[in-house]
Design a protein around this motif. Structure first.
Motif, PDB file in Angstrom:
ATOM      1  N   GLU A 585       0.822  -1.212   0.000  1.00  0.00           N
ATOM      2  CA  GLU A 585       0.000   0.000   0.000  1.00  0.00           C
ATOM      3  C   GLU A 585       0.864   1.274   0.000  1.00  0.00           C
ATOM      4  N   GLY A 586       0.536   2.209  -0.862  1.00  0.00           N
ATOM      5  CA  GLY A 586       1.270   3.475  -0.888  1.00  0.00           C
ATOM      6  C   GLY A 586       2.523   3.455  -1.747  1.00  0.00           C
ATOM      7  N   ARG A 587       2.828   2.289  -2.264  1.00  0.00           N
ATOM      8  CA  ARG A 587       4.008   2.176  -3.121  1.00  0.00           C
ATOM      9  C   ARG A 587       3.594   1.583  -4.463  1.00  0.00           C
ATOM     10  N   GLU A 606      10.872  -0.261  -6.505  1.00  0.00           N
ATOM     11  CA  GLU A 606       9.693  -0.032  -5.658  1.00  0.00           C
ATOM     12  C   GLU A 606       9.788   1.378  -5.092  1.00  0.00           C
ATOM     13  N   SER A 608       7.772   5.103  -3.527  1.00  0.00           N
ATOM     14  CA  SER A 608       6.631   5.848  -2.982  1.00  0.00           C
ATOM     15  C   SER A 608       6.902   7.312  -3.254  1.00  0.00           C
ATOM     16  N   GLU A 610       7.290  11.007  -1.694  1.00  0.00           N
ATOM     17  CA  GLU A 610       7.479  11.754  -0.442  1.00  0.00           C
ATOM     18  C   GLU A 610       7.789  13.199  -0.790  1.00  0.00           C
ATOM     19  N   HIS A 617      12.727   2.720  -2.655  1.00  0.00           N
ATOM     20  CA  HIS A 617      13.015   1.906  -1.479  1.00  0.00           C
ATOM     21  C   HIS A 617      13.886   0.715  -1.811  1.00  0.00           C
ATOM     22  N   LEU A 714       1.823   5.868  -9.543  1.00  0.00           N
ATOM     23  CA  LEU A 714       1.471   6.611  -8.319  1.00  0.00           C
ATOM     24  C   LEU A 714       0.842   7.966  -8.610  1.00  0.00           C
ATOM     25  N   SER A 715       1.375   8.642  -9.626  1.00  0.00           N
ATOM     26  CA  SER A 715       0.963  10.039  -9.835  1.00  0.00           C
ATOM     27  C   SER A 715       0.137  10.231 -11.102  1.00  0.00           C
TER      28      SER A 715
END
Lengths: 730, 153
Positions: A585-587, A606, A608, A610, A617, A714-715
């Motif tokens: 989740e979130g990644r 991988e 996320s 920030e 990560h 993600l974006s």
């Protein structure tokens, strides 16, 4: 093959300096035909060079075995790698092995993948040395065995060698050192027998790196660490705009700085000579220079980019094509994407900025110490600039604090500046020319600013029906000694990785525009793949998404050609390592696979978000580089390529302000990836019996697109205006 | 100006421009070349030395501020932390080009002196000022951790 019993005068110093007895094995080596990227450095036709003799092994009475390394060591591991090949064939004990740079002598140490020119680049060191160095080791061992057989009066076939000890069933035994002198008198075998892979003792296993110890104590000597008697330190005031020249200068205040000895104009600027570094730096600040900017680049990078963005609106010289690609293919498609990518100028910024030491030799020649990456070019340039015969130039290759392409100068500009600095002050006083970080960041020879435009069409069946790719930017090959690389108006270093993709595309067209300007450019770790890998691997990922396909399975389905199976294999491997593309989740995870320099690398990142920036990560990496000679070095190069590439893709751009002056000057505004930003990296190497290929560059190309593909998940958008910090935080 | 300070436990008295950064005094005057020049503005950490046991950027430390101080460079770095770090550096074959490694090791040894069992986060924080363009960071992290584990017993 001959034993060098009577070295030519030019070789005497080297052999005498060995401090003992020498087996200098000269091996005739048939050159290989050139292909692909070898042409980058090759210039000429390598098939004309029938024999390239090489001298690599030195055995001393103290039982040390020194391997002469024809490739510069600046972190990619040739000291250990090439020594591994020799030590294995010799059955030497690893603890007796030493490595040092070979002299600059193309006849002996030419790179068979550079058409015989001595140099390092294109990730060729291991590929170009695998046979040569093993033969040198096997020949040296055969000569040692022959010497022992003669001394003991036994047949050579009865002598065995293990861990540097020769022994016979009679109980006789001796070290390499004991037989060094007698071995040197032996006939070298014409075609030494090489081991079969099952007999290897070091190849494919890990040996401690030869340079780790000296790099942990401060003992390792880089060019900056060389101090000669009476030497002056020199810094040069360079123009702030590319193409500007010195109009006039006022050195009154500079000369008043205590320790300053002289100030001279040279072709690249104004040189300050001082008794110590601080005085030289202080005086440079006090120097006033008026620059003639009549031929200078006075546009900003935005303006330069605009020119290229305009150019990619229409096709350039064709670099690769298949089937038919016209406007209707995109207009009529079920789904189509059009994308423009802007890749900025990038600085190599090796930790040790460029430097060189020059002094006059007793015989009237000159001796130079520098981190020379293309010794043949540097040596010829020094000879010309110092007005001496090339035979009278002694060029010592010194350990260098990184390069990433920066020291492989097709125009040998730094060797020229060092020679000019030396000659301008009279040509007698030893000088050390050093660039500061500001000289490095603002001094040009950047990865060129490139613009790409891509169009892709996906049909109702979910197939990629059309692919158009237009690239515009500078060619550092044009107007250089490597101009032969240009074919049909296309510079292979601009389009490699794009002119042909690993994907079966029935209709594709790739073309390129060369638009040159005074900003100097150069190859930067992985060269064209720095931008083509990003463009191709993010674009295919988006098209697959449009087609409703999985990024891994979708790619594999298109990697149908037999020559792309090794790439398909690393992609499958990395997918298995990561356990698929599902992220917590979130990644999100992104994948990319790129063949470069005949090595195959796939990576999954991988990521996320920030504070509007990707945080990477973890990276999984699978590499196939043929026989893995030194597995840990291969892994380290993958890690390093990932970190170096990540720094660029996240943070780096070199810009010119309005008027053409460089905006950035040092690490505070040309940011570097730091340990806290480095992901965990897991590398697997594919077992292989194919000849080894390079690892210095191939780890880099997949990281940018792998991260970008995760960011898109993600974006919602692929960062296309690089670096990511610009398009994501804007 | 005459300045007197200890370098690697040896008393040195030098007559130099007081503004001269320690880096150039070490290199040009004392020929201790293990301390490297990378940026000159305290951004990269290649010039890290210890002044009175604390890590310091030699490139921005005027020698005039060091009268009576004790400076340790990579050449003089010794003790259990130094041994553990060098051993771990060998274990992971950490250096690539090697140019930044003196600074990395000086910072790592100082970290272990005050925190013998650093977490990955502690390591990242302590070493974030030391740039390695070869990006040997994965190995630096593992090596510092391993050195800490050995020191911790």
């Amino acid at each position: 093959m001959t034993v060098m019993e009577a070295p030519a005068p030019s070789r005497r110093a080297f052999l005498a300096g060995a401090g003992g007895l020498v087996i200098a094995v000269a091996l005739p080596v048939k050159s290989r035909g050139q292909s692909g990227e070898e042409r980058i450095f090759g210039g000429g036709d390598a098939s004309n060079i029938k024999y390239a003799p090489n001298a690599f092994v030195r055995i001393s009475p103290d039982n040390t075995v020194t391997i002469l390394i024809k490739h510069i060591e600046f972190g990619q591991g040739p000291f250990t790698g090439l020594a591994t090949l020799v030590a294995d064939e010799m059955d030497a004990d690893w603890s007796q092995i030493r490595a040092e740079h070979a002299p600059a002598n193309a006849e002996l140490y030419g790179n068979i993948m550079f058409g015989g020119m001595q140099g390092t680049g294109g990730s060729t060191a291991m590929a170009a040395s695998f046979d040569v160095m093993r033969k040198a080791g096997a020949a040296a061992k055969a000569m040692l065995v022959a010497a022992a057989a003669e001394s003991w009066g036994v047949p050579a076939s009865e002598i065995s060698v293990s861990k540097g000890v020769l022994s016979h069933s009679s109980g006789k035994s001796g070290s390499f050192g004991e037989f060094a002198e007698a071995a040197a008198a032996q006939e070298a075998p014409a075609e030494p027998t090489l081991k079969t892979p099952d007999q290897w003792i070091y190849i494919g296993k890990d040996v401690p790196k030869l340079d780790t110890g000296m790099k942990s104590t401060g003992e390792a000597q880089f060019t900056l660490d060389i101090y000669r008697e009476g030497m002056l330190t020199v810094v040069v005031a360079h123009p702030v705009k590319f193409g500007a020249t010195v109009a006039s200068f006022d050195d009154k205040a500079a000369r008043e700085v205590p320790g300053v000895v002289d100030v001279k104009k040279i072709s690249s600027g104004v040189a300050i000579y001082a008794k110590n570094t601080f005085a030289a730096l202080k005086a440079r600040k006090a120097l006033k220079v008026e620059w003639d900017e009549s031929a200078a680049e006075t546009r900003s990078t935005d303006e330069i980019a605009a020119e290229r963005r305009d150019a990619v609106k229409s096709r350039g010289a064709v670099a690769g094509e298949n089937g038919t690609v016209d406007d209707s293919a995109f207009a009529d498609a079920a789904n189509s994407i059009e994308a423009e990518y802007i890749f900025p100028y990038l600085v190599h910024a090796p930790m040790e900025p460029l430097d060189a030491v020059v002094e006059r030799k007793e015989d009237g020649g000159v001796e130079v110490w520098m981190g020379s990456q293309i010794q043949t070019m540097d040596k010829a340039t020094i000879a010309e600039a110092c007005n001496v015969e090339p035979e009278k130039v002694t060029l010592n290759t010194v350990l260098a604090g990184g390069s990433f392409g920066r020291r492989a100068q097709s125009d040998a500009h730094f060797a020229r500046e060092a020679a000019e600095v030396f000659m301008a002050a009279g040509g007698e006083t030893p000088v050390k020319l050093m660039w500061t970080r500001e000289d490095d960041i603002q001094g040009g020879y950047y990865r060129p600013l490139m613009v790409h435009r891509m169009r892709g069409a996906v049909n109702d069946a979910g197939d990629i029906a059309a692919w158009e790719h237009v690239i515009a930017g500078q060619s550092f090959v044009a107007n250089s000694p490597f101009e032969g690389m240009l074919q049909g108006g296309v510079d292979a270093t601009m389009v490699e990785g794009a002119s042909e993709t690993p994907y079966a595309l029935p209709n594709y067209n790739t073309s390129a525009h060369i638009i040159n300007n005074p900003v100097t450019t150069l190859w930067w770790r992985s060269v064209g793949h720095t931008h083509t890998g990003y463009a191709v691997e993010t674009f295919i990922d988006e098209l697959l998404e449009k087609a409703g396909k999985d990024p891994v399975e979708g790619r594999l389905a298109l990697m149908t050609a037999p020559k792309h199976q090794r790439l398909a294999n690393v992609l499958k491997r990395v997918n298995a390592m990561a356990g698929g593309m599902e992220a917590p989740e979130g990644r999100a995870r992104g994948v990319a696979a790129v063949e470069s320099f005949r090595s195959y690398v796939a990576e999954i990142a991988e990521v996320s978000m920030e504070d509007g920036l990707p945080r990477v990560h973890k990276v999984w990496c699978a590499v196939d580089c043929g026989i893995p000679v030194n597995p840990e070095i291969i892994k380290a190069q993958m890690e390093g390529g990932i970190g170096y590439g990540l720094s660029a893709i996240l943070f780096n751009e070199l810009t010119l302000d309005e008027g053409g002056a460089v905006t950035q000057s040092n690490f505070h505004d040309y940011r570097s990836l730091r340990i806290s930003e480095m992901p965990d990296v897991e590398v697997e190497i594919i077992a292989s019996n194919e000849p080894p290929t390079g690892v210095g560059e191939p780890g880099l190309p997949p990281i940018g697109p792998a991260v970008a593909n995760a960011v898109r998940r993600l974006s919602g958008a692929t960062p296309r205006n690089l670096p990511m910090i610009k398009s994501l935080q804007a | 100006m005459s300045i007197s300070f200890k370098v690697n436990n040896e008393q040195r008295t030098l007559d130099v421009d007081p503004d001269t950064p320690l880096l150039w005094v070490l290199r040009d005057d004392l020929r201790l070349t293990g301390t490297k020049f990378g940026c000159g503005i305290a951004q990269c950490g290649a010039c890290t030395v210890h002044v009175n046991g604390q890590p310091r950027r030699a490139c921005v430390t005027p020698v005039s501020t060091l009268d009576g101080a004790s400076v340790t460079t990579i050449e003089g770095l010794e003790g259990p932390q130094a041994d553990a770090v060098r051993e771990a550096w060998a274990e992971y074959d950490t250096p690539q080009c090697g140019y930044c490694q003196s600074g990395q090791i000086m910072t790592a040894a100082a970290l272990l002196s005050r925190n013998p069992k650093p977490s990955d986060e502690d390591i990242d924080k302590a070493l974030a000022g030391n740039i390695c363009k070869c990006a040997t960071y994965v190995r630096i992290r593992k090596a510092v951790k391993s050195a800490g584990e050995k020191l911790g017993g």
